[in-house]
Design a protein around this motif. Structure first.
Motif, PDB file in Angstrom:
ATOM      1  N   UNK A 170       0.857  -1.185   0.000  1.00  0.00           N
ATOM      2  CA  UNK A 170       0.000   0.000   0.000  1.00  0.00           C
ATOM      3  C   UNK A 170       0.892   1.233   0.000  1.00  0.00           C
ATOM      4  N   UNK A 171       0.588   2.146  -0.862  1.00  0.00           N
ATOM      5  CA  UNK A 171       1.270   3.436  -0.835  1.00  0.00           C
ATOM      6  C   UNK A 171       0.273   4.444  -0.280  1.00  0.00           C
ATOM      7  N   UNK A 172       0.655   5.125   0.778  1.00  0.00           N
ATOM      8  CA  UNK A 172      -0.243   6.106   1.386  1.00  0.00           C
ATOM      9  C   UNK A 172       0.342   7.498   1.177  1.00  0.00           C
ATOM     10  N   UNK A 173      -0.454   8.369   0.599  1.00  0.00           N
ATOM     11  CA  UNK A 173       0.034   9.713   0.297  1.00  0.00           C
ATOM     12  C   UNK A 173      -0.522  10.713   1.304  1.00  0.00           C
ATOM     13  N   UNK A 220       8.891   8.004   2.330  1.00  0.00           N
ATOM     14  CA  UNK A 220       9.404   9.049   1.463  1.00  0.00           C
ATOM     15  C   UNK A 220       8.894  10.375   1.992  1.00  0.00           C
ATOM     16  N   UNK A 221       9.762  11.365   2.024  1.00  0.00           N
ATOM     17  CA  UNK A 221       9.290  12.706   2.379  1.00  0.00           C
ATOM     18  C   UNK A 221       9.826  13.696   1.356  1.00  0.00           C
ATOM     19  N   UNK A 261       9.195   4.449  -7.146  1.00  0.00           N
ATOM     20  CA  UNK A 261       8.198   3.802  -6.288  1.00  0.00           C
ATOM     21  C   UNK A 261       7.366   2.839  -7.123  1.00  0.00           C
ATOM     22  N   UNK A 262       6.934   3.326  -8.291  1.00  0.00           N
ATOM     23  CA  UNK A 262       6.115   2.488  -9.171  1.00  0.00           C
ATOM     24  C   UNK A 262       6.922   1.284  -9.657  1.00  0.00           C
ATOM     25  N   UNK A 276       3.423  -1.366 -17.932  1.00  0.00           N
ATOM     26  CA  UNK A 276       4.146  -0.725 -16.820  1.00  0.00           C
ATOM     27  C   UNK A 276       4.072   0.796 -16.887  1.00  0.00           C
ATOM     28  N   UNK A 277       4.111   1.332 -18.098  1.00  0.00           N
ATOM     29  CA  UNK A 277       4.023   2.790 -18.233  1.00  0.00           C
ATOM     30  C   UNK A 277       2.683   3.285 -17.707  1.00  0.00           C
ATOM     31  N   UNK A 278       1.629   2.493 -17.940  1.00  0.00           N
ATOM     32  CA  UNK A 278       0.312   2.862 -17.432  1.00  0.00           C
ATOM     33  C   UNK A 278       0.300   2.901 -15.907  1.00  0.00           C
ATOM     34  N   UNK A 279       0.927   1.880 -15.313  1.00  0.00           N
ATOM     35  CA  UNK A 279       0.983   1.838 -13.846  1.00  0.00           C
ATOM     36  C   UNK A 279       1.711   3.073 -13.326  1.00  0.00           C
ATOM     37  N   UNK A 280       2.838   3.385 -13.949  1.00  0.00           N
ATOM     38  CA  UNK A 280       3.609   4.554 -13.503  1.00  0.00           C
ATOM     39  C   UNK A 280       2.784   5.821 -13.644  1.00  0.00           C
ATOM     40  N   UNK A 281       2.094   5.939 -14.765  1.00  0.00           N
ATOM     41  CA  UNK A 281       1.316   7.151 -15.005  1.00  0.00           C
ATOM     42  C   UNK A 281       0.187   7.274 -13.984  1.00  0.00           C
ATOM     43  N   UNK A 282      -0.439   6.146 -13.664  1.00  0.00           N
ATOM     44  CA  UNK A 282      -1.544   6.201 -12.710  1.00  0.00           C
ATOM     45  C   UNK A 282      -1.060   6.613 -11.333  1.00  0.00           C
ATOM     46  N   UNK A 283       0.072   6.061 -10.945  1.00  0.00           N
ATOM     47  CA  UNK A 283       0.602   6.422  -9.632  1.00  0.00           C
ATOM     48  C   UNK A 283       0.960   7.909  -9.614  1.00  0.00           C
ATOM     49  N   UNK A 284       1.536   8.356 -10.705  1.00  0.00           N
ATOM     50  CA  UNK A 284       1.925   9.761 -10.793  1.00  0.00           C
ATOM     51  C   UNK A 284       0.687  10.655 -10.683  1.00  0.00           C
ATOM     52  N   UNK A 285      -0.377  10.216 -11.322  1.00  0.00           N
ATOM     53  CA  UNK A 285      -1.599  11.000 -11.261  1.00  0.00           C
ATOM     54  C   UNK A 285      -2.139  11.067  -9.824  1.00  0.00           C
ATOM     55  N   UNK A 286      -2.004   9.934  -9.128  1.00  0.00           N
ATOM     56  CA  UNK A 286      -2.449   9.928  -7.728  1.00  0.00           C
ATOM     57  C   UNK A 286      -1.652  10.951  -6.922  1.00  0.00           C
ATOM     58  N   UNK A 287      -0.346  11.011  -7.163  1.00  0.00           N
ATOM     59  CA  UNK A 287       0.484  11.981  -6.453  1.00  0.00           C
ATOM     60  C   UNK A 287       0.023  13.400  -6.759  1.00  0.00           C
TER      61      UNK A 287
END
Lengths: 135, 290
Positions: B79-82, B138-139, B153-154, B223-234
């Protein structure tokens, strides 16, 4: 003469780097350079690290792109890449540092080897392009 | 007399606080605009990727990719918690963390242990307080998440998922719906849910020229999709944080204004009372003399 142009956009996850009408674009595909003129048949290519040249009526541009995908449909060329920089924006010192780091990466497994190969290639190409511009 | 001085002092300090909260509100507003524009700028990339995946899976036929597989027997997940690095953002951090804890407990109920990757100082200290384990932290992402910060991270998640170490990966963050509404959500990013079925179905099929073949392209695209989605979450989290801070600081500024009003009234009344008393004293004294 009404020049035949097509739309070219370069998009990174962070922003659209370039949106322009172009007469000719050459992008680095994974296995070599591909040139695009208007009315090109639809394509979906994987890109490698390299030089992207865009020739448009307003002037020519050269960018560095680091992998990604190219799609051409209906005279719209879309280049998706995780990194795109104008050559002038390349920070040679930083790239050299990154390259030195990359050369130290382990290459035991296939995945590690591929990752190292990619990082090194990206660094080398950036330095090469910067040098070409006489910097 | 003493009462009056105390009131003046309090009023002064409330005024100072109001000055600070108003400044913070203005800063948050400016940052919100910037973060919002950035978040909007990331959208074309994600949308285009989804479109490519849809086109490709149509061409490739049956899609069978390690990132789409479910590992049911694996009892570990990530789990990644932002959360934010800083507080004073109203319920922002608290509600994200509450959602995270609920999600973790729910997973634990199914016998799945989670490795938590905590982003943001507030989340780290909260989990320390709860004595819950944080595998990675991560901070310093701040309000301008950059792709280079999110990519590792992704990639780590993708690696572990492909190796079969984790059954799923979620990201818990504050989803930005509109300037007036944000909601904490736990979104699954691995295994990838094929969005391909819905969405761009209506688009006419295009006969592409592929290089390399569609299957290999998908290997790169997913994998690029996963990275993009995580980036969007950030990015979403960054926008939501600024909105939350903006709203919280506006409320604080308003409350301080009310308080100043009340204090002023009280002060004036105290002053009036004192004057009346003094007058009474004088009049009383004069009467006694005559």
């Amino acid at each position: 003469m009404a020049t035949n142009t097509f739309h070219c956009s370069v998009i990174t996850p962070e922003r659209a780097v370039l949106e322009t009408e172009a007469t000719f674009v050459a992008f680095p595909a994974w296995d070599g350079e591909v040139g695009i003129l208007h009315d090109r048949a639809p394509l979906l290519f994987k890109m490698g690290a390299g030089e992207l040249r865009v020739e448009s009526p307003e002037g020519n541009q050269v960018l560095f792109v680091d992998g990604g995908f190219a799609q051409m449909v209906d005279n719209r060329l879309t280049l998706l890449t995780e990194q795109a920089k104008k050559i002038a924006e390349i920070d040679t010192a930083a790239v050299e540092r990154a390259l030195a780091e990359a050369r130290k990466l382990p290459m035991v497994s296939d995945a590690e080897f591929a990752a190292r190969q990619r990082a090194v290639k990206s660094g080398e190409v950036q330095l090469h392009l910067a040098a070409k511009q006489g910097r | 007399m003493a009462n009056r001085r105390v009131l003046v002092k309090r009023r002064k300090s409330v005024r100072n606080i109001r000055k600070i909260t108003r400044t913070m509100q203005l800063i948050a507003t400016a940052r919100f605009q910037a973060a919002f524009n950035r978040a909007v700028a990331t959208r074309p990339y994600t949308e285009k990727l989804a479109e490519l995946v849809a086109d490709l899976s149509r061409a490739a036929g049956d899609v069978d990719h390690p990132l789409l597989k479910t590992h049911e027997d694996v009892k570990r997940a990530a789990v990644v918690v932002l959360t934010a690095d800083r507080g004073l953002a109203g319920g922002y951090n608290a509600s994200v963390l509450r959602t995270a804890v609920t999600h973790l407990d729910q997973q634990a109920g199914q016998g799945i242990a989670n490795d938590v990757h905590m982003v943001g100082k507030k989340g780290i200290s909260y989990f320390r307080f709860l004595r819950r384990e944080v595998a990675e932290q991560t901070t310093g992402i701040g309000d301008k998440p950059r792709f280079e910060q999110v990519e590792p991270i992704a990639n780590a998640l993708i690696d572990r998922f492909v190796r079969g170490e984790i059954a799923s990966a979620h990201v818990v963050y504050m989803k930005f719906l509109s300037a007036g509404q944000q909601r904490p959500v736990a979104v699954q990013i691995l295994p990838l849910k094929p969005e391909t079925a819905e969405g761009k179905e209506a688009a006419k099929p295009v006969e592409y020229e592929f290089s390399p073949d569609p299957q290999q392209l998908l290997d790169e695209l997913l994998p690029a999709t996963v990275r993009a989605r995580l980036f969007q979450a950030f990015n979403d989290a960054a926008v939501s944080e600024q909105v939350a801070r903006m709203v919280a600081m506006k409320a604080a500024t308003d409350a301080a204004g009310d308080m100043i009003k009340a204090l002023t009234r009280e002060y004036n009344r105290a002053r009036q009372t004192q004057i009346t008393m003094e007058l009474l004293d004088i009049v009383g004294g004069a009467n006694a003399l005559s």
